[in-house]
Design a protein around this motif. Structure first.
Motif, PDB file in Angstrom:
ATOM      1  N   LEU A  14       0.220  -1.110  -0.342  1.00 23.55           N
ATOM      2  CA  LEU A  14       0.462   0.035   0.108  1.00 23.55           C
ATOM      3  C   LEU A  14       0.965   1.229   0.202  1.00 23.55           C
ATOM      4  CD1 LEU A  14      -2.913  -1.216   2.594  1.00 23.55           C
ATOM      5  CD2 LEU A  14      -3.014  -0.795   0.552  1.00 23.55           C
ATOM      6  N   ILE A  15       2.267   1.453   0.556  1.00 23.87           N
ATOM      7  CA  ILE A  15       3.196   2.388   0.686  1.00 23.87           C
ATOM      8  C   ILE A  15       3.662   2.542  -0.788  1.00 23.87           C
ATOM      9  CG2 ILE A  15       5.392   3.010   1.955  1.00 23.87           C
ATOM     10  CD1 ILE A  15       3.715   2.699   3.911  1.00 23.87           C
ATOM     11  N   THR A  16       3.804   1.449  -1.331  1.00 26.42           N
ATOM     12  CA  THR A  16       3.859   1.807  -2.701  1.00 26.42           C
ATOM     13  C   THR A  16       3.352   2.112  -3.831  1.00 26.42           C
ATOM     14  OG1 THR A  16       3.966  -0.835  -3.317  1.00 26.42           O
ATOM     15  CG2 THR A  16       6.021   0.051  -2.940  1.00 26.42           C
ATOM     16  N   ILE A  17       1.354   1.961  -3.549  1.00 28.32           N
ATOM     17  CA  ILE A  17       0.358   2.228  -4.562  1.00 28.32           C
ATOM     18  C   ILE A  17       0.062   3.464  -4.153  1.00 28.32           C
ATOM     19  CG2 ILE A  17       0.574   0.200  -5.034  1.00 28.32           C
ATOM     20  CD1 ILE A  17      -2.644   0.024  -3.815  1.00 28.32           C
ATOM     21  N   ILE A  18      -0.050   4.036  -3.115  1.00 27.86           N
ATOM     22  CA  ILE A  18      -1.087   5.128  -2.632  1.00 27.86           C
ATOM     23  C   ILE A  18      -0.701   6.567  -3.086  1.00 27.86           C
ATOM     24  CG2 ILE A  18      -1.931   6.298  -0.741  1.00 27.86           C
ATOM     25  CD1 ILE A  18      -2.600   3.564   0.553  1.00 27.86           C
ATOM     26  N   PRO A  19      -0.929   6.648  -4.051  1.00 28.87           N
ATOM     27  CA  PRO A  19      -0.564   7.747  -4.104  1.00 28.87           C
ATOM     28  C   PRO A  19      -0.160   9.219  -3.108  1.00 28.87           C
ATOM     29  CG  PRO A  19      -2.876   8.265  -5.079  1.00 28.87           C
ATOM     30  CD  PRO A  19      -2.712   6.629  -4.649  1.00 28.87           C
ATOM     31  N   LYS A  20       0.438  10.310  -3.226  1.00 29.79           N
ATOM     32  CA  LYS A  20       0.445  11.570  -3.573  1.00 29.79           C
ATOM     33  C   LYS A  20      -0.267  11.860  -2.116  1.00 29.79           C
ATOM     34  CE  LYS A  20       3.857  14.807  -2.066  1.00 29.79           C
ATOM     35  NZ  LYS A  20       5.128  15.408  -2.542  1.00 29.79           N
ATOM     36  N   MET A  21       0.049  12.172  -1.097  1.00 31.62           N
ATOM     37  CA  MET A  21      -1.591  12.618  -0.327  1.00 31.62           C
ATOM     38  C   MET A  21      -1.290  14.141   0.293  1.00 31.62           C
ATOM     39  SD  MET A  21      -3.476   9.484   1.017  1.00 31.62           S
ATOM     40  CE  MET A  21      -4.923   9.874   1.538  1.00 31.62           C
ATOM     41  N   SER A  22      -2.414  14.991   0.197  1.00 32.08           N
ATOM     42  CA  SER A  22      -1.856  15.928   0.860  1.00 32.08           C
ATOM     43  C   SER A  22      -1.985  15.829   2.860  1.00 32.08           C
ATOM     44  CB  SER A  22      -2.868  17.305   0.636  1.00 32.08           C
ATOM     45  OG  SER A  22      -2.994  17.776   2.358  1.00 32.08           O
ATOM     46  N   ALA A  23      -0.302  16.389   2.708  1.00 36.72           N
ATOM     47  CA  ALA A  23      -0.061  16.036   4.304  1.00 36.72           C
ATOM     48  C   ALA A  23      -1.847  16.598   5.764  1.00 36.72           C
ATOM     49  CB  ALA A  23       1.179  16.650   4.710  1.00 36.72           C
ATOM     50  N   ASN A  36       6.138  13.427   3.188  1.00 31.35           N
ATOM     51  CA  ASN A  36       4.475  12.527   2.885  1.00 31.35           C
ATOM     52  C   ASN A  36       4.764  11.288   3.518  1.00 31.35           C
ATOM     53  OD1 ASN A  36       4.318  15.401   3.180  1.00 31.35           O
ATOM     54  ND2 ASN A  36       2.658  14.919   1.055  1.00 31.35           N
ATOM     55  N   LYS A  37       5.990  10.483   2.527  1.00 32.35           N
ATOM     56  CA  LYS A  37       5.471   8.649   2.709  1.00 32.35           C
ATOM     57  C   LYS A  37       5.805   8.858   4.203  1.00 32.35           C
ATOM     58  CE  LYS A  37       7.675   4.637   0.854  1.00 32.35           C
ATOM     59  NZ  LYS A  37       8.326   4.593  -0.982  1.00 32.35           N
ATOM     60  N   GLY A  38       6.497   9.424   5.295  1.00 35.56           N
ATOM     61  CA  GLY A  38       6.553   8.956   6.504  1.00 35.56           C
ATOM     62  C   GLY A  38       4.937   9.032   7.299  1.00 35.56           C
ATOM     63  N   LEU A  39       4.620  10.335   7.245  1.00 31.92           N
ATOM     64  CA  LEU A  39       2.656  10.147   7.409  1.00 31.92           C
ATOM     65  C   LEU A  39       2.547   8.663   6.930  1.00 31.92           C
ATOM     66  CD1 LEU A  39       2.405  14.475   7.175  1.00 31.92           C
ATOM     67  CD2 LEU A  39       2.990  12.799   9.230  1.00 31.92           C
ATOM     68  N   LEU A  40       2.366   9.114   5.736  1.00 33.87           N
ATOM     69  CA  LEU A  40       1.615   7.796   5.053  1.00 33.87           C
ATOM     70  C   LEU A  40       2.323   6.320   5.658  1.00 33.87           C
ATOM     71  CD1 LEU A  40      -0.350   6.679   3.276  1.00 33.87           C
ATOM     72  CD2 LEU A  40       1.484   6.795   1.260  1.00 33.87           C
ATOM     73  N   SER A  41       3.395   6.093   6.537  1.00 33.67           N
ATOM     74  CA  SER A  41       3.699   4.769   7.064  1.00 33.67           C
ATOM     75  C   SER A  41       3.411   5.214   8.223  1.00 33.67           C
ATOM     76  CB  SER A  41       5.728   4.446   6.933  1.00 33.67           C
ATOM     77  OG  SER A  41       5.599   4.726   5.652  1.00 33.67           O
ATOM     78  N   ILE A  42       2.711   5.706   9.111  1.00 35.88           N
ATOM     79  CA  ILE A  42       2.289   6.052  10.475  1.00 35.88           C
ATOM     80  C   ILE A  42       1.155   5.983  10.590  1.00 35.88           C
ATOM     81  CG2 ILE A  42       1.892   7.578  11.798  1.00 35.88           C
ATOM     82  CD1 ILE A  42       5.139   9.015  11.019  1.00 35.88           C
TER      83      ILE A  42
END
Length: 194
Positions: free
Chosen positions: A95-104, A163-169
């Motif tokens: 999911l980390i690799t396929i979810i598009p960049k999201m707003s913080a 943002n990738k860190g926020l998504l991981s969290i």
């Protein structure tokens, strides 16, 4: 076949380091520590192989610490636990690799919703760990400390535009939240069936 923990505790008994009547307790502790280290190390190796080491580190820290303090769903067998745990972790990395960049800002909202849901329900008993009132107080305090630590890390990630860190969290917290609520539902059914 004797477990590693059993062999270690027997060795310590034979050397007089521990008393024989504590052998089973030490065996359990050694096995738990060995499995804990091996599982987390394997997650980090898998994250490294899949070029997602940072996401794996975030997951191990957040999911591992929350699971230890807050409880949650517990599989009936060790094999089903391994299968479920590795499947969830692999799905997390995917999911980390396929979810598009999201707003913080969206990620921060997801973060807040997750933590509210975790703070409301935790701790959740497992068949191996039933919380008495004192244990619940200690666990709630531990969860609040994790919330503070996690919030500092999340704010830093936000300020650094990671943002990738926020998504991981967020994904780690979603997994923890789902585990807590699944454990709660499972416990409710178990208590109703008694």
């Amino acid at each position: 076949m004797k477990s590693i923990g059993n062999r270690l505790s027997q060795r310590y008994v034979s050397k007089g380091i521990i008393e024989p009547h504590f052998s089973n307790v030490y065996s359990y502790i050694f096995d738990y520590m060995f499995n804990f280290i091996l599982y987390n190390l394997s997650l980090l190796i898998l994250g490294f192989i899949l070029k997602q080491l940072t996401a794996a580190i975030v997951y191990v820290i957040i999911a591992g610490s929350l699971r230890a303090v807050a409880g949650g769903y517990h599989c009936k067998t060790r094999t089903s636990c391994y299968i479920l745990s590795y499947t969830i972790f692999t799905l997390y990395l995917y999911l980390i690799t396929i979810i598009p960049k999201m707003s913080a800002y969206i990620l921060i909202c997801i973060y807040i919703i997750n933590w509210i849901s975790i703070l409301i329900i935790s701790p959740v008993d497992t068949p191996n760990k039933i919380f008495d009132s004192n244990d619940k107080k200690i666990s709630k305090k531990g969860v609040r400390k994790l919330f503070i630590f996690n919030s500092i890390f999340t704010i830093l990630s936000f300020l650094l535009h990671w943002n990738k860190g926020l998504l991981s969290i967020d994904l780690s917290l979603i997994i923890c939240s789902l585990s807590l609520y699944t454990g709660y539902i499972s416990n409710t059914r178990r208590y109703l069936c008694k």
